[in-house]
Design an enzyme around this catalytic site. Structure first.
Site, PDB file in Angstrom:
ATOM      1  N   GLY A 252       0.813  -1.219   0.000  1.00  0.00           N
ATOM      2  CA  GLY A 252       0.000   0.000   0.000  1.00  0.00           C
ATOM      3  C   GLY A 252       0.845   1.267   0.000  1.00  0.00           C
ATOM      4  CG  HIS A 369       9.629  31.358  12.178  1.00  0.00           C
ATOM      5  ND1 HIS A 369      10.270  32.477  12.663  1.00  0.00           N
ATOM      6  CD2 HIS A 369       9.975  31.256  10.877  1.00  0.00           C
ATOM      7  CE1 HIS A 369      10.959  33.051  11.681  1.00  0.00           C
ATOM      8  NE2 HIS A 369      10.800  32.320  10.588  1.00  0.00           N
ATOM      9  CE  LYS A 478      -5.961  -2.028   9.864  1.00  0.00           C
ATOM     10  NZ  LYS A 478      -5.619  -2.693   8.608  1.00  0.00           N
TER      11      LYS A 478
END
Ligand code: F6P
Length: 511
Positions: A252, A369, A478
């Site tokens: 994936g 920053h 999951k």
């Protein structure tokens, strides 16, 4: 061969203890006027300066010994020969084949790769010519979201104007809702992107999008919904007839070159998508053929091992000095941390050393920053990766010089530091960085850059002896979420640990 049991590993440990730990970049540049030339190199579509890293020629030579003793070249060649190196799933690892030109190489899957690519790019051109489609909504998560999203943003300057791209990944309904408020059913193309076509987030969002479409009078699902998946059967069952497939040998997080790249192909067009593939292929050839000493993914992967296992640095920061690369750090997080965030070797035996560092970052100059304070004066050393692009894609005077000057200045400050003994303005310096230069941010350069990172992750994973191509660590959560979802409605806390039970009760009842 376990890398920590090799003679080269012992030699590196010895080298680190004797001199490596006290290596000083300022002294190294003082002693070697040729250091910049010696530690920088050209690679396809980019230039890389490695000279501000905590290595000398001896360190690199010992790292090369380690690579050879661990059989890196044989491991690379096995991947490129289509061997099932994803051993826990018994799968080949062939994302590189997706960018192999027709006729190059003997892999039996190349013909179907090109048949699918041609069909996908033909479809992308059809959508580009369809003025009725003003919005493309990609529904996918992880590798089915981060790659195409990163690339659509990165190559925005090469995209046709007049069409909007939306990426919905989170199961958090606020995300889909915000997109649906902006689009109209008859003007929208939904791309349901999921390798497995089972992922909870994607299926939930796809079902809601379909329900929304039908509730608003949308009738032609065939025209407005497309699936990008290896599970064509499940897509058909969902009611989607237009599908573009790929294969189980594409992980994936390595899939942006496949049908998962359709949103990008619609944005930039077929020719430019092919340029992206060509750029990645050029890096593939470099990785496959360049001698290890001049092989950029190899040098970077070895540097990662040096930093993680000898210096014991735990993170690496990505600083793209180009706002169009703003999704690159998130993309690289999945690529590297899902691939190499493993605590056991390929055979399941616990490792006695660290693996994937934490990757993080923001585009420059914004990061300066925010967290660069810590990079300069914090207690931890974090190697930084600067990515600069020489030619801007805008004509606003002055900006690009300021941007590049800041990238250079940060790398310079990290290395040089500033003495203020005992004071607040003391910068220790000697903080390492790598500096990449792209000529321009075009499809070929982006393809090469991403392929460079893919191969670098392969190199460190191969040395650590881990399987970089599975991801069992995402499964437990999951399974638990599946159990907890109905309990949120019912309030049932039976059998749960006290903290989860208490939180579930608070979330379900407000008390
Ligand atoms: O849960 C992790 C993961 O499997 C990733 O590896 C993958 O990229 C993502 O989920 C999405 O999976 P799919 O494309 O199958 O929906």
């Amino acid at each position: 061969m376990r890398c920590d049991r090799t003679a080269a590993w012992a030699a590196l440990q010895n080298h680190f203890e004797k001199v490596g730990h006290a290596f000083d970049l300022r002294q190294a540049f003082g002693a070697d006027p040729g250091r910049f030339a010696g530690f920088s190199q050209e690679a396809p579509h980019l230039f890389a300066d490695l000279s501000k890293n905590l290595v000398d020629a001896r360190t690199e030579a010992l790292l090369m010994d380690l690579a050879r003793e661990c059989g890196l070249e044989a491991q690379r060649d096995a991947m490129l020969a289509g061997a099932p190196i994803n051993n826990t799933e018994q799968r080949a690892v062939k994302h590189w084949l997706l960018r192999t030109p027709p006729g190059a190489g003997a892999d039996a899957d190349l013909a179907q790769v090109h048949a699918t690519l041609d069909a996908m790019l033909g479809y992308a051109e059809q959508v580009r010519g369809d003025a009725a489609i003003t919005d493309v909504v990609n529904i996918g998560i992880g590798g089915s979201d981060l790659g195409p999203q990163m690339a659509v943003v990165a190559l925005g300057a090469h995209a046709a104007s007049g069409r909007r791209f939306h990426f919905v990944s989170n199961v958090d309904g606020h995300e889909l809702d915000a997109v649906l408020r902006q689009v109209q059913p008859d003007r929208t193309l939904f791309l349901v992107a999921s390798k497995t076509f089972t992922t909870l987030e994607t299926m939930t969002n796809a079902r809601s999008a379909k329900a929304w479409f039908e509730a608003r009078g949308g009738r032609d699902i065939g025209r407005h919904f497309v699936a990008l998946t290896t599970n064509v059967g499940a897509a058909r069952e969902f009611g989607i007839t237009t599908t573009f497939g790929f294969w189980d040998w594409v992980g994936g997080r390595y899939s942006m070159w496949s049908a998962i790249g359709l949103p990008l192909a619609i944005a930039i067009g077929a020719d430019r998508f092919r340029e992206l593939l060509a750029g990645a292929h050029a890096m593939d050839r470099h990785f496959a053929t360049a001698p290890l000493e001049r092989n950029l993914p190899v040098r970077l992967g070895l540097l990662d091992v040096w930093y993680r296992n000898f210096h014991r640095f735990t993170s690496r920061s990505i600083a793209p000095y180009h706002s169009a690369l703003r999704r690159l750090p998130a993309y690289l997080q999945q690529l590297e941390m899902e691939s190499n965030g493993k605590r056991v070797d390929r055979d399941g035996r616990p490792l006695g050393f660290g693996t994937s560092p934490v990757l993080w970052g923001e585009p420059g100059t914004n990061g300066q920053h925010a967290y660069f304070q810590m990079l300069h004066q914090g207690t931890d050393v974090v190697p930084v990766e600067f990515i600069a692009v020489r030619e801007p894609a805008h004509a606003l005077p002055g900006h690009h010089e300021q941007l590049l000057a800041n990238a250079l200045a940060q790398a310079q400050a990290l290395m040089l530091g500033k003495a203020d003994p005992g004071g607040h303005e003391d910068f220790p310096g000697n903080r390492p960085s790598t500096f990449f230069v792209l000529e321009r941010l075009d499809p070929a350069a982006l393809g090469a850059l991403v392929a460079l990172y893919e191969h670098r992750v392969f190199v460190s994973g191969a040395l650590w002896g881990i399987n970089s191509y599975d991801q069992w660590g995402v499964e437990l959560g999951k399974v638990l979420a599946k159990d907890l979802a109905p309990r949120l409605a019912s309030g049932d806390t039976a059998g749960l640990d006290p903290s989860t039970a208490g939180l579930l009760q608070r979330l379900s009842t407000g008390r």
